[in-house]
Motif scaffolding. Structure first.
Motif, PDB file in Angstrom:
ATOM      1  N   SER A  19     -57.269 -12.743  35.126  1.00 50.73           N
ATOM      2  CA  SER A  19     -56.086 -12.139  34.531  1.00 50.73           C
ATOM      3  C   SER A  19     -56.331 -10.652  34.269  1.00 50.73           C
ATOM      4  O   SER A  19     -57.465 -10.156  34.376  1.00 50.73           O
ATOM      5  N   TYR A  46     -54.223 -10.961  39.192  1.00 48.96           N
ATOM      6  CA  TYR A  46     -54.353 -12.376  39.552  1.00 48.96           C
ATOM      7  C   TYR A  46     -54.708 -12.463  41.031  1.00 48.96           C
ATOM      8  O   TYR A  46     -54.055 -11.837  41.877  1.00 48.96           O
ATOM      9  N   CYS A 424     -61.489 -18.279  32.634  1.00 50.52           N
ATOM     10  CA  CYS A 424     -60.678 -17.245  33.284  1.00 50.52           C
ATOM     11  C   CYS A 424     -61.524 -16.346  34.187  1.00 50.52           C
ATOM     12  O   CYS A 424     -61.261 -15.155  34.314  1.00 50.52           O
ATOM     13  N   SER A 547     -51.394 -15.769  34.149  1.00 50.90           N
ATOM     14  CA  SER A 547     -52.212 -16.979  34.159  1.00 50.90           C
ATOM     15  C   SER A 547     -51.979 -17.779  32.875  1.00 50.90           C
ATOM     16  O   SER A 547     -51.212 -17.391  31.994  1.00 50.90           O
TER      17      SER A 547
END
Length: 606
Positions: A19, A46, A424, A547
């Protein structure tokens, strides 16, 4: 989470972050409008919408060595993926751009020794070289299919390429780049076009831009990546254990592995014959792919293969994640779209079926994104059994700790990038076949033809380690999400809270909810006015960017980011332009965070 500057990665200082920070409402609009004050400050994005700078650097070097001025390269992990990209460009782009299309396949120099921990077949890169006019179409394929090369794979293979170890197939190797003229690494910053297809407003020329300090950036990336590994895990990842790591991930997805695991062990836990509420689920019924969208794309390719002699449309049931609908529309004979996914839509579908219309598969999400409504899977299953179409359920938002949708589906797909990983920093996806489904044998045969294992080894290792505490994280996220819902639902400025527990479709959710399962970590809300929404978003002390499913709370004006070019269309389906989507994390005192933001929203009208 501390404030993250505009354009910085989320999480901060993470080379392969999923992200990027868009901390104000204005920055989200500026991003969609392509304004320089936003896009020129973005270091990442992304991965299916932005091409990671390590991939761009590799692509620039491939063009410099094997292409010509004016061309750009789009990189894939296999020849077949690159061939699909070329076929897509030829099908969708004007004939004038076809002449410059070239497919290159780079392999490990046969005269060199393969690194001990990697099989030589994994050390290959296929490149589609195309003109700047063709690039937006290649970018569409990259975004929709999820077939693009992983940034970690690109970094590793780029090193081999620079050292002269990765060469054109059936070509005499050239000297390594270190012995040739200096080639600057590709662009440090990213730009983008429209939120859907990457065409409108896209400046393709940026992809070939060079920067004098990019080589330094690349070295810094490598150092940062290594530092992250050592700090996160205490040692470098041992990719020789990748097969066991894949097995551990698959068992975790099946719900039979909930404890920590030493990957060096010779035998992993036996798969429970009744895993996921079905009989005879086996490890080889679970497929790992590089990202969640690739799970949907691969499943769709398998269904097209099954019905090759009698092509049929698909069904997109419910408000779609954007690329799911694009896949169904652009690959194969098309799709019937039911944007609300409610009982009336099922009545219409049943009417079509009774009148003889045939479909290959129905694709839906459970719950949907961003309204968190749930389709009636029991009725869908009845129609599928009666009229012979497959049911494909995306369980990413619900996740298999909370709900069990496999008994109603022929295929369950999920984005492991989200809460399964949580950190992430790595992409992944999964496909689970129902061994009792009517399409099971056909799908097994089709996947034997269309599925390729292109999940990069380093990404596998990150995913396995990130997912070890998946179950315990879900329990805490569920509790936090309910707390936030209570705060929002009780406040007079909030006009609507979208959450499976609050929605009219709750009975459909309850039909699949597991004992002890919660209602998930994703929710959305709307406020009375746009001004209040902006004040609330800007004041909210969470990470803010694209995200979902992160271990930290992540907020976005989802409709602005996903449907900026079609806001009226989204609104016609009940998805308001100013809707905020909140992916709930593990933090404490989220009640206070959201209370303060609501106070700021109230003050803006004073």
């Amino acid at each position: 989470m501390p404030f993250i500057e505009l354009g910085d990665s989320i999480p901060p200082n993470t080379a392969h972050a999923v992200s990027v920070s868009l901390p104000t409402w204005k920055s989200n609009v500026g991003y969609e409008e392509g304004e320089s004050w936003v896009v020129d400050n973005m270091t990442t994005g992304y991965p299916r919408f932005f091409i990671h700078r390590s991939i761009q650097a590799f692509a620039t070097d491939i063009v410099a060595k094997h292409g010509r001025t004016g061309l750009t390269a789009v990189l894939f992990p296999s020849r077949r993926a690159a061939q699909r990209c070329v076929a897509f460009i030829r099908d969708k782009a004007p004939p004038s751009v076809h002449a410059d299309l070239t497919l290159l396949h780079l392999v490990l120099d046969p005269a060199r020794k393969t690194p001990d921990t990697l099989h030589s077949t994994t050390l290959a890169i296929s490149a589609v070289l195309c003109s700047q006019d063709a690039f937006p179409f290649a970018k569409q394929y990259w975004q929709h299919s999820g077939d693009g090369v992983s940034s970690r794979r690109a970094e590793f293979c780029h090193g081999l390429f620079r050292d002269g170890m990765l060469v054109l197939e059936n070509r005499t190797p050239s000297p390594p780049l270190s012995q040739q003229r200096k080639v600057h690494r590709g662009p440090r910053r990213y730009q983008r076009g429209s939120s859907i297809d990457g065409i409108n407003g896209f400046n393709g020329a940026h992809h070939a831009t060079t920067t004098p300090d990019a080589a330094t950036d690349e070295n810094a990336d490598s150092i940062e990546s290594t530092r992250f590994l050592e700090e996160r895990f205490g040692r470098n990842l041992d990719v020789s254990l990748v097969d066991n790591a894949k097995s551990a991930i698959k068992r975790r997805i099946a719900g039979v592995l909930t404890s920590d695991l030493d990957l060096s062990t010779k035998s992993l836990p036996t798969m429970d014959s009744n895993a996921r509420g079905v009989s005879n689920l086996k490890e080889d019924d679970i497929y790992l792919v590089p990202c969640g969208m690739n799970a949907i794309f691969t499943t769709h390719q398998a269904m097209l293969h099954i019905h090759a002699s009698e092509p049929r449309e698909s069904i997109n049931f419910g408000f779609p994640y954007v690329d799911t609908l694009k896949i169904l529309q652009k690959f194969g004979p098309g799709a019937v779209f039911y944007g609300r996914g409610n009982a009336a839509d099922l009545d219409d579908l049943e009417h079509r079926l009774k009148n003889g219309q045939k479909f290959q598969a129905l694709f839906c999400e459970f719950p949907g994104n961003p309204l968190l409504s749930c389709p009636d899977l029991a009725r869908i299953r009845q129609l599928a059994d009666a009229y012979g179409f497959a049911v494909v359920v995306d369980e990413t938002v619900g996740n298999f700790i909370n709900v069990n949708v496999l008994p109603f589906a022929d295929v369950v797909v999920s984005s492991l990038t989200k809460i399964f990983s949580g950190d992430c920093n790595v992409m992944g996806g999964s496909i689970v076949l129902n061994p009792g489904g009517q399409y099971y044998q056909s799908l097994k045969s089709a996947l034997a033809e269309v599925f390729e294992d292109t999940y990069w080894v380093e990404d596998v290792m990150f995913m396995e380690r990130n997912s070890r505490d998946f179950k315990t994280r879900i329990d805490r996220v569920n509790a936090n999400a309910e707390t936030i819902c209570e705060v929002l639902d009780a406040h007079p400025l909030v006009t609507k809270v979208y959450y499976p527990k609050y929605n009219d479709s709750r009975p459909n959710y309850e039909a699949c909810r597991l004992p002890g399962g919660g209602y998930g970590g994703l929710l959305s809300c709307t406020l009375q006015t746009k001004a209040q929404t902006i004040a609330f978003y800007d004041a909210l002390e969470t990470a803010k960017g694209p995200s979902l499913g992160t271990n930290f709370t992540l907020t976005s004006p989802y409709v602005i980011l996903a449907h900026y070019q079609e806001l009226d269309w989204a609104a016609s389906l009940g998805v308001e332009p100013n809707l905020l989507r909140i992916s709930v994390g593990l933090e404490e005192n989220l009640r206070g965070v959201f209370t303060r933001a609501l106070e700021a929203a109230g003050a803006c009208e004073a």
